[in-house]
Design an enzyme around this catalytic site. Structure first.
Site, short mmCIF file in Angstrom:
data_model
loop_
_atom_site.label_atom_id
_atom_site.label_comp_id
_atom_site.label_asym_id
_atom_site.label_seq_id
_atom_site.Cartn_x
_atom_site.Cartn_y
_atom_site.Cartn_z
N HIS A 327 0.80 -1.22 0.00
CA HIS A 327 0.00 0.00 0.00
C HIS A 327 0.84 1.27 0.00
O HIS A 327 0.33 2.33 -0.38
CB HIS A 327 -0.95 0.00 1.20
CG HIS A 327 -2.14 -0.86 1.02
ND1 HIS A 327 -2.13 -2.22 1.28
CD2 HIS A 327 -3.40 -0.59 0.59
CE1 HIS A 327 -3.33 -2.72 1.02
NE2 HIS A 327 -4.11 -1.76 0.60
N GLY A 328 2.07 1.20 0.43
CA GLY A 328 2.87 2.42 0.39
C GLY A 328 4.21 2.28 1.07
O GLY A 328 4.41 1.40 1.90
#
Length: 483
Positions: A327-328
């Site tokens: 996700h990041g």
């Protein structure tokens, strides 16, 4: 180009009309036109990054054919590793390069050593790179494991990779589902089109009247958490839960609905996750295409749950950590993934992780039981608290947020940063929750009522809400574009 922009609602009818009129005779014409339209759709954001999509397409198309032709296991494995290194390599560089460099610098600083961050680069994260690299990589993996036969039509494969409805934020499609629909001629289907338009409308409602409407409040609370009481901070976490759900599931609904307009069925990505009765069920209903991707291409190759409890716990932990990191490039996402792993593992130990795999809450009755209500509230509360790490910009901010909740446990009446009436937002959220429960048996039929009067009233109310809550002064981009 955003789904909730006027540009898209000029682009979509034109593509729809041309697809079913000038280019409807052969699937090759349909696919070539969709490919050009998809590249145009993506190129409006930044045309330079089209070369990444094209490169990923060419590499995996060629590798898929070569893997299929080769009988040598060593050569097949080598080709597969080329695909893995290429796709993960470009994902790593654009998404994680600076994260690892900065983490390395921070590690040296713990030992009193100063390193200059001259190795960091000003790298722009290409929109959708996490999605289309996983999609092309799964194609090579499926060919390698002989689950599918590679296509020999480059245009069809390129359309599979870049199909514009799901290009930038999914659902992440497997070739076994999407590619056969692309390689065959599609005929116009009125029922599919009406179903698609209904899903687009419902997705727009989630995005505009839910996600975008409450976004200013979430931003205000998280940015100024040190000055708020516990009640407001809990409200901020609660609102973010619905912001991210409305934003991402709204995108998925619009993507699925748009694909239907062109005779293509995408996989479902959300199935009312906030009605889940435990964390395991939540992950069967939230971002389903990503969960299934990690299950098939990470969890099972690691051994799944067939090698004893300790290795199963290891495999579960790896999947959640990798999912968080996907996700990041921030430690907050890793902690968020770790929290879900810790919540999931006890269910695995007690063999309750598959308890609700084939059931819907209050399946045979109108109202949920007291036990179901308690389980739903508990699961939602745990998910909501974990979202604080997902939303926070740093670990320091996340822990500061929780510290403020625990040390300033008082009640205050929160006021909208622009002075609007909060009761309007609370009311629409309550009605939204009730409506989702009513339609919980089919996520693809949000207006499946036999009465034309009821449908007309619903359409009217939703359009009214879209007009009421539309605000061109806020950032209307989708949250998952940054992933």
């Amino acid at each position: 180009m955003l789904f909730n922009s006027f540009a898209f609602f000029a682009f979509l009818p034109i593509v729809f009309f041309l697809h079913w009129s000038l280019f409807s005779k052969k699937e090759q014409f349909q696919n070539l036109f969709l490919l050009v339209a998809s590249y145009f759709f993506y190129g409006l954001w930044d045309w330079r990054f089209l070369f990444l999509i094209i490169a990923s397409t060419v590499v995996d198309f060629y590798i898929g054919k070569q893997i299929y032709k080769n009988n040598s296991n060593s050569k097949r494995k080598l080709l597969l590793w080329v695909s893995i290194i290429f796709n993960i390599g470009i994902l790593f560089f654009f998404k994680y390069y600076n994260f690892f460099i900065n983490s390395w610098i921070d590690l040296f600083q713990l030992f009193g050593l100063e390193l200059k961050n001259t190795w960091t680069l000003k790298v722009i994260l290409p929109v959708g790179i996490s999605f289309y690299t996983f999609q092309t990589l799964s194609y090579s993996l499926d060919v390698y494991h002989k689950k599918i036969t590679p296509t020999t039509h480059f245009i069809s494969f390129a359309t599979f990779v870049s199909f514009f409805p799901q290009l930038v934020a999914g659902p992440i499609e497997k070739a076994a589902n999407l590619l056969p629909q692309i390689t065959k001629k599609r005929t116009f289907n009125y029922s599919k089109c009406t179903e698609g338009l209904k899903l687009i409308l419902w997705g727009l409602f989630k995005k505009v009247a839910i996600a975008d409407a409450i976004a200013p409040m979430v931003d205000d609370i998280f940015q100024n958490y040190a000055g708020h009481s516990a009640s407001t901070l809990l409200l901020g976490a609660f609102l973010f839960s619905f912001q991210i759900y409305g934003d991402f599931s709204g995108y998925s609904d619009i993507a699925i609905g748009t694909a239907k307009l062109f005779g293509i069925e995408l996989v479902s990505n959300f199935k009312f996750p906030y009605l889940s009765r435990n964390i395991s069920e939540f992950w069967q209903r939230w971002h389903i295409s990503l969960s299934n991707w990690f299950k098939e291409y990470v969890y099972f190759p690691l051994g799944g749950s067939k090698q004893g409890q300790l290795k199963s716990i290891r495999n579960i932990s790896i999947v959640f950590l990798v999912s968080g990191f996907w996700h990041g490039a921030n430690w907050t996402f890793i902690i968020w993934g770790s929290i879900h792993a810790l919540l999931y593992i006890p269910l695995f130990f007690t063999q309750n992780n598959r308890k609700y795999s084939n059931t819907i809450v209050a399946q045979k009755t109108l109202f949920p039981s007291v036990k179901e209500i308690i389980n739903i509230i508990t699961t939602f509360s745990l998910v909501t608290l974990s979202w604080v790490f997902f939303r926070a910009q740093s670990i320091t901010e996340a822990f500061g947020y929780f510290k403020q909740i625990l040390t300033n446990f008082s009640f205050e009446i929160y006021h909208h940063p622009s002075g609007y009436r909060m009761i309007d937002y609370y009311l629409i959220l309550v009605l939204f929750i009730i409506y989702e429960f009513i339609i919980r048996k089919n996520e693809r039929a949000p207006f499946n009522f036999s009465s034309k009067i009821i449908r007309f009233v619903l359409y009217t109310l939703i359009i009214f809400c879209l007009v009421l809550f539309f605000d061109d002064q806020i950032d209307r981009s989708f949250i998952y574009f940054q992933f």
